[in-house]
Design a protein around this motif. Sequence first.
Motif, PDB file in Angstrom:
ATOM      1  N   ALA A 144      40.145 -41.410   0.928  1.00  0.00           N
ATOM      2  CA  ALA A 144      41.063 -40.552   0.174  1.00  0.00           C
ATOM      3  C   ALA A 144      42.449 -40.679   0.780  1.00  0.00           C
ATOM      4  O   ALA A 144      42.603 -40.658   2.008  1.00  0.00           O
ATOM      5  CB  ALA A 144      40.616 -39.102   0.195  1.00  0.00           C
ATOM      6  N   LEU A 145      43.454 -40.822  -0.068  1.00  0.00           N
ATOM      7  CA  LEU A 145      44.831 -40.975   0.383  1.00  0.00           C
ATOM      8  C   LEU A 145      45.595 -39.657   0.374  1.00  0.00           C
ATOM      9  O   LEU A 145      46.776 -39.637   0.698  1.00  0.00           O
ATOM     10  CB  LEU A 145      45.561 -42.005  -0.480  1.00  0.00           C
ATOM     11  N   ALA A 146      44.930 -38.567  -0.006  1.00  0.00           N
ATOM     12  CA  ALA A 146      45.542 -37.232   0.039  1.00  0.00           C
ATOM     13  C   ALA A 146      44.464 -36.243   0.475  1.00  0.00           C
ATOM     14  O   ALA A 146      43.274 -36.562   0.496  1.00  0.00           O
ATOM     15  CB  ALA A 146      46.121 -36.853  -1.326  1.00  0.00           C
ATOM     16  N   ASP A 147      44.899 -35.062   0.824  1.00  0.00           N
ATOM     17  CA  ASP A 147      43.987 -34.057   1.367  1.00  0.00           C
ATOM     18  C   ASP A 147      43.119 -33.424   0.278  1.00  0.00           C
ATOM     19  O   ASP A 147      43.477 -33.408  -0.906  1.00  0.00           O
ATOM     20  CB  ASP A 147      44.774 -32.959   2.080  1.00  0.00           C
ATOM     21  N   ASN A 148      41.993 -32.898   0.715  1.00  0.00           N
ATOM     22  CA  ASN A 148      41.103 -32.070  -0.104  1.00  0.00           C
ATOM     23  C   ASN A 148      40.604 -32.748  -1.380  1.00  0.00           C
ATOM     24  O   ASN A 148      40.648 -32.155  -2.464  1.00  0.00           O
ATOM     25  CB  ASN A 148      41.799 -30.753  -0.468  1.00  0.00           C
ATOM     26  N   PRO A 149      40.108 -33.984  -1.279  1.00  0.00           N
ATOM     27  CA  PRO A 149      39.501 -34.596  -2.469  1.00  0.00           C
ATOM     28  C   PRO A 149      38.224 -33.855  -2.840  1.00  0.00           C
ATOM     29  O   PRO A 149      37.570 -33.254  -1.976  1.00  0.00           O
ATOM     30  CB  PRO A 149      39.203 -36.027  -2.014  1.00  0.00           C
ATOM     31  N   PHE A 171      46.278 -35.862 -10.252  1.00  0.00           N
ATOM     32  CA  PHE A 171      47.621 -35.548 -10.743  1.00  0.00           C
ATOM     33  C   PHE A 171      48.280 -34.443  -9.921  1.00  0.00           C
ATOM     34  O   PHE A 171      49.506 -34.393  -9.809  1.00  0.00           O
ATOM     35  CB  PHE A 171      47.565 -35.159 -12.217  1.00  0.00           C
ATOM     36  N   GLY A 172      47.459 -33.559  -9.331  1.00  0.00           N
ATOM     37  CA  GLY A 172      48.025 -32.496  -8.511  1.00  0.00           C
ATOM     38  C   GLY A 172      48.399 -32.937  -7.115  1.00  0.00           C
ATOM     39  O   GLY A 172      49.241 -32.297  -6.468  1.00  0.00           O
ATOM     40  N   SER A 173      47.800 -34.030  -6.634  1.00  0.00           N
ATOM     41  CA  SER A 173      47.979 -34.441  -5.242  1.00  0.00           C
ATOM     42  C   SER A 173      48.951 -35.595  -5.061  1.00  0.00           C
ATOM     43  O   SER A 173      49.397 -35.860  -3.937  1.00  0.00           O
ATOM     44  CB  SER A 173      46.621 -34.838  -4.638  1.00  0.00           C
ATOM     45  N   PHE A 174      49.271 -36.308  -6.149  1.00  0.00           N
ATOM     46  CA  PHE A 174      50.103 -37.501  -6.025  1.00  0.00           C
ATOM     47  C   PHE A 174      51.308 -37.405  -6.956  1.00  0.00           C
ATOM     48  O   PHE A 174      51.311 -36.677  -7.945  1.00  0.00           O
ATOM     49  CB  PHE A 174      49.291 -38.757  -6.366  1.00  0.00           C
ATOM     50  N   GLU A 175      52.331 -38.181  -6.620  1.00  0.00           N
ATOM     51  CA  GLU A 175      53.527 -38.284  -7.449  1.00  0.00           C
ATOM     52  C   GLU A 175      54.059 -39.701  -7.360  1.00  0.00           C
ATOM     53  O   GLU A 175      53.689 -40.475  -6.469  1.00  0.00           O
ATOM     54  CB  GLU A 175      54.594 -37.286  -6.994  1.00  0.00           C
ATOM     55  N   LYS A 176      54.947 -40.045  -8.277  1.00  0.00           N
ATOM     56  CA  LYS A 176      55.578 -41.356  -8.268  1.00  0.00           C
ATOM     57  C   LYS A 176      56.835 -41.327  -7.402  1.00  0.00           C
ATOM     58  O   LYS A 176      57.603 -40.362  -7.435  1.00  0.00           O
ATOM     59  CB  LYS A 176      55.938 -41.798  -9.687  1.00  0.00           C
ATOM     60  N   ALA A 177      57.024 -42.388  -6.636  1.00  0.00           N
ATOM     61  CA  ALA A 177      58.223 -42.526  -5.807  1.00  0.00           C
ATOM     62  C   ALA A 177      58.867 -43.868  -6.099  1.00  0.00           C
ATOM     63  O   ALA A 177      58.171 -44.871  -6.308  1.00  0.00           O
ATOM     64  CB  ALA A 177      57.861 -42.434  -4.333  1.00  0.00           C
ATOM     65  N   VAL A 178      60.202 -43.885  -6.129  1.00  0.00           N
ATOM     66  CA  VAL A 178      60.971 -45.110  -6.339  1.00  0.00           C
ATOM     67  C   VAL A 178      61.753 -45.375  -5.054  1.00  0.00           C
ATOM     68  O   VAL A 178      62.836 -44.819  -4.861  1.00  0.00           O
ATOM     69  CB  VAL A 178      61.919 -44.990  -7.546  1.00  0.00           C
TER      70      VAL A 178
END
Length: 402
Positions: free
Chosen positions: A45-50, A294-301
């Motif tokens: 998992a790349l973010a917490d609390n999967p 969708f709650g744990s990740f976002e797009k970054a540029v």
Amino acid sequence: MGTLLPSSASFAAKHPAAAKPAAHKKAAAAAASANALPPLAAQTALADNPPALPAKAWLLMDFDSGEVLASANADEPLPPASLTKMMTSYIVEQALRSGKLKQTDLVTVSQNAWCRGSGTESCMYLPLNSQATVIDILRGIVIQSGNDASKAIAEHMAGSEAGFAKLMNAEAQRLGMTYTQFVNPTGLPDPEHKSSARDLAILARAIIRDSAEYYPIYAEHDFKYNGIKQGNRNALLYTDPTVDGLKTGHTAEAGYCLVTSSKRNDMRLISVILNTHSAQARADHTRTLLGWGFGSFEKAVPIQPGAVVTTAKVSFGKADTVGAVLGAPWMLTVPRGQQVQATVELKPGLEAPVAKGAVVGKVVATSNGKPLGETPLVAQADVERAGLLLRTWQYVAKWFGK
């Protein structure tokens, strides 16, 4: 199916075996719930609390990068049931794109392909010895999960189901589906017929990427053929407007399976649920997994398109340097609130001539010391090779370290 599909009434009317008393449905649901697997925790998992999901395998992938955001038993070969038909439809779609097939080509329904309407398998209900167009066959595969449609197109394209399976396996190998072996185009049980959650996500990503003209079919709610209207078995299509595909599957051995794609704003995620205990469960677990994603990740540029990232030194050219820019827009999917650092790595010893668009290095993105991704840097302009006199002077200057 009747509990999920708005259009199932007409199907049940024509095929009484499909209708079940309400009490029997409740008893079946209770029995299925009792057979639910224990929650399977994330192994990566790349973010917490999967979430932990009661299935034999599950996975969430970022569509843009192909990166797995969380998974459990991602590479375990399991029976894929009708998720198999994603490969069948993908091969048809690519044949349509290349011109090997036309939408109006007629496909004959053989004795082997014909569904006898027993209610024990998914059918498009193509009449025996009839002909149907390729585009109708494709809809029958994707929307109605027709075994008859899958067999008929396999025989049309490769002479037999076994011959078509060879095409399927070759395509799986090309796509990098490492733990997959197809024996038939339907997903009907066979001990050798296996795939994995990661492989099925790779296939789903290929369909979305390569079959843009035909991908909207995966979101269609129903399809009527031979007077029988059947609804798409993906319950999320009726409840979540961000979901636009892809495929359900079920056999006694495979359990209830679902591959889903959902796009919210600029992020598309692909989820895979393999072998859970009911149709309701596969929909619920998918909602949970997508909600977490969708709650744990976002797009970054990390770098804006068109910006000169750095200048690269060029030897023996009419210019000493050239601007280095991104080869294509670059967007990463990262845990929310995470800071991204970008490091430039240029190719050493760059010499003219250098063509505009030639790769001159790369940018590597990291966060907290962990790599997130990389993208090429390319030359912003041509750099012509210098004349003999100028090159001689540059050689001399380079020799003396000037």
